[in-house]
Design a protein around this motif. Sequence first.
Motif, PDB file in Angstrom:
ATOM      1  N   GLU A 119       0.940  -1.301  -0.050  1.00  0.00           N
ATOM      2  CA  GLU A 119      -0.004   0.147   0.023  1.00  0.00           C
ATOM      3  C   GLU A 119       1.120   1.285  -0.284  1.00  0.00           C
ATOM      4  O   GLU A 119       0.637   2.421  -0.696  1.00  0.00           O
ATOM      5  N   ALA A 120       1.809   1.229   0.858  1.00  0.00           N
ATOM      6  CA  ALA A 120       2.746   2.280   1.007  1.00  0.00           C
ATOM      7  C   ALA A 120       3.595   2.535  -0.476  1.00  0.00           C
ATOM      8  O   ALA A 120       3.646   3.652  -0.930  1.00  0.00           O
ATOM      9  N   PHE A 121       4.057   1.430  -1.228  1.00  0.00           N
ATOM     10  CA  PHE A 121       4.488   1.486  -2.566  1.00  0.00           C
ATOM     11  C   PHE A 121       3.848   2.084  -3.502  1.00  0.00           C
ATOM     12  O   PHE A 121       4.111   3.132  -4.165  1.00  0.00           O
ATOM     13  N   LEU A 147       4.651  -7.526  -3.899  1.00  0.00           N
ATOM     14  CA  LEU A 147       3.858  -6.405  -4.642  1.00  0.00           C
ATOM     15  C   LEU A 147       3.065  -7.418  -5.485  1.00  0.00           C
ATOM     16  O   LEU A 147       1.759  -7.079  -5.956  1.00  0.00           O
ATOM     17  N   LEU A 148       3.300  -8.381  -6.298  1.00  0.00           N
ATOM     18  CA  LEU A 148       2.631  -9.274  -7.115  1.00  0.00           C
ATOM     19  C   LEU A 148       1.487  -9.801  -6.548  1.00  0.00           C
ATOM     20  O   LEU A 148       0.318  -9.805  -7.126  1.00  0.00           O
ATOM     21  N   ASP A 149       1.827 -10.453  -5.061  1.00  0.00           N
ATOM     22  CA  ASP A 149       0.700 -11.045  -4.640  1.00  0.00           C
ATOM     23  C   ASP A 149      -0.483  -9.954  -4.274  1.00  0.00           C
ATOM     24  O   ASP A 149      -1.430 -10.507  -4.359  1.00  0.00           O
ATOM     25  N   ALA A 150       0.074  -9.061  -3.624  1.00  0.00           N
ATOM     26  CA  ALA A 150      -0.847  -7.829  -3.482  1.00  0.00           C
ATOM     27  C   ALA A 150      -1.552  -7.270  -4.766  1.00  0.00           C
ATOM     28  O   ALA A 150      -2.882  -7.046  -4.645  1.00  0.00           O
ATOM     29  N   ALA A 151      -1.071  -7.232  -5.820  1.00  0.00           N
ATOM     30  CA  ALA A 151      -1.585  -6.918  -6.936  1.00  0.00           C
ATOM     31  C   ALA A 151      -2.570  -7.670  -7.663  1.00  0.00           C
ATOM     32  O   ALA A 151      -3.609  -7.383  -8.229  1.00  0.00           O
TER      33      ALA A 151
END
Length: 383
Positions: A119-121, A147-151
Motif C-alpha cells: 500500500e505504501a509502495f 507486490l505481485l501477490d498484493a496486485a
Amino acid sequence: MPRLIGLSGDDPRAVLDGIRHALDGGPALGLGMLDDVRAEAPDGTAAVIATSGSSGIPKRVVLSAGALRASARATAARIGQGRWLLALPAGYVAGLQVLVRSLLAGTDPVMLEGRFRPEAFAEATRAAAGGGDGLYTSLVPAQLATLLDAADEDTGVLDALRAYRAVLVGGQALPEPLRDRAADAGIRLVRTYGSSETSGGCVYDGLPLDGVTVRAVDGELRISGPMLADGYLGDEELTARVFLRDADGTRWYRTGDLGLVEDGVVRVHGRADNVIVSGGINVSLDRVERIVRRIPGFAGAVVVGIPDPRWGEASVIVAARGEELRRSEAEQLERARDAVAAEIGRHARPARLILVDELAALPSGKPDREAVRRLVSELRRTD
C-alpha cells in the motif's frame, strides 16, 4: 586520507545529504560503520559500505566518487533517467545507487517510510508520478513477489508497478515463475547482476553496461570497468586477491561467481564456494536452488548443505509455508527431487524439506543464508 562519517544507513535522508556532499569532494560516508568512525579512507572515496552479504564474512568496500558516478551514468545510458523511488535500505549499494542516480538526474528521490508495504509502495508511486518524469525503482525478488501477490487483489498496486519505465531487480537470482508473472502483468523488469564491488548492478538482462567487460576465467566471472571499487578498507591482502591487473594493466574484479559469456551475454551459474560434495560428486547448491524455485510454492526457497553420514554432504530445502505447501510436504519434496534429478542427476536430489513460518532475511531483502544454516543445524541436533 579523509576521515569517514559513520552512518547506519537507516535514515535515507541523512544518506542522501551525505552522499551529495561526498560526490562533490566532501567527507566520505562510512555506511554501517557507526563503531568505526576513526577509520580513514583513500583520497577520492565517496562511500565505504560495510557488508557481510549472505556469507557472514565482513567486508568494507571502498567506492570512489568516480566509480559511483560511472555506474549511475551507465545505468542512465541503458534505461534512461528520471525520478527514482527508494524501496531498499540506503545503507546497501543498490539503495545508495538509487540516491546517486537521482542526484545525477537532478531529481528528488521518493522514499518509502517504515516497513515495506504494498500500500505504501502504491501511494509513493502515485506521488512520484505527479512530477512528470519517467519513473524508476529497484527491488529485490522478495519485494517483487510481495507486490505481485498484493496486485492480485489490489489494482492500485498493479497500476503502480505498471507505472515504472523500468523496475530493476537484483540482489539474488530472479526465479523464472516470478519473472513470468511480472511479464504477464505488463511490468517492465530489468534483471541486474553486480555487487558492492561493482558499485551495484553492471550487467542488465545479461548484457554488460557501457564501459563494462565481463569474461570467464576457469569458469569464474571477472569484471572490469570504471565502476569497480578501490578495494577493501584495511585489508590489503583481500584487495590483492580479489582485484587483479592483467599484462595490459587492466584491472579485474574476481566475482567468485561461476558462469560463462556466450555471444556477449553473461550467464551466471552460482557461487563458486556454494558447492557440496555428495557421494564424491560436486553439486552446486545455487543450481539446485534455481531448479527448486521454479516449482509452485518454492519461489523463495533457500537450499543449504548439511553433513550426511552416507554421502558426505547433502542438500536441504528451507521454504516458507504457503497454500501450495500445505497440501503434502512429502509430495512437494518428491516433486523437487524429481525436478533436480531430471536436470542435474539423482546425486543432486535434496534430502529434506523444512517448512518455516517466515524465512530469515537481511535488511537488504536477501535471504539470510547464515541464519538459515544455523536453523537447519539446530533442527538436526534436536532430531
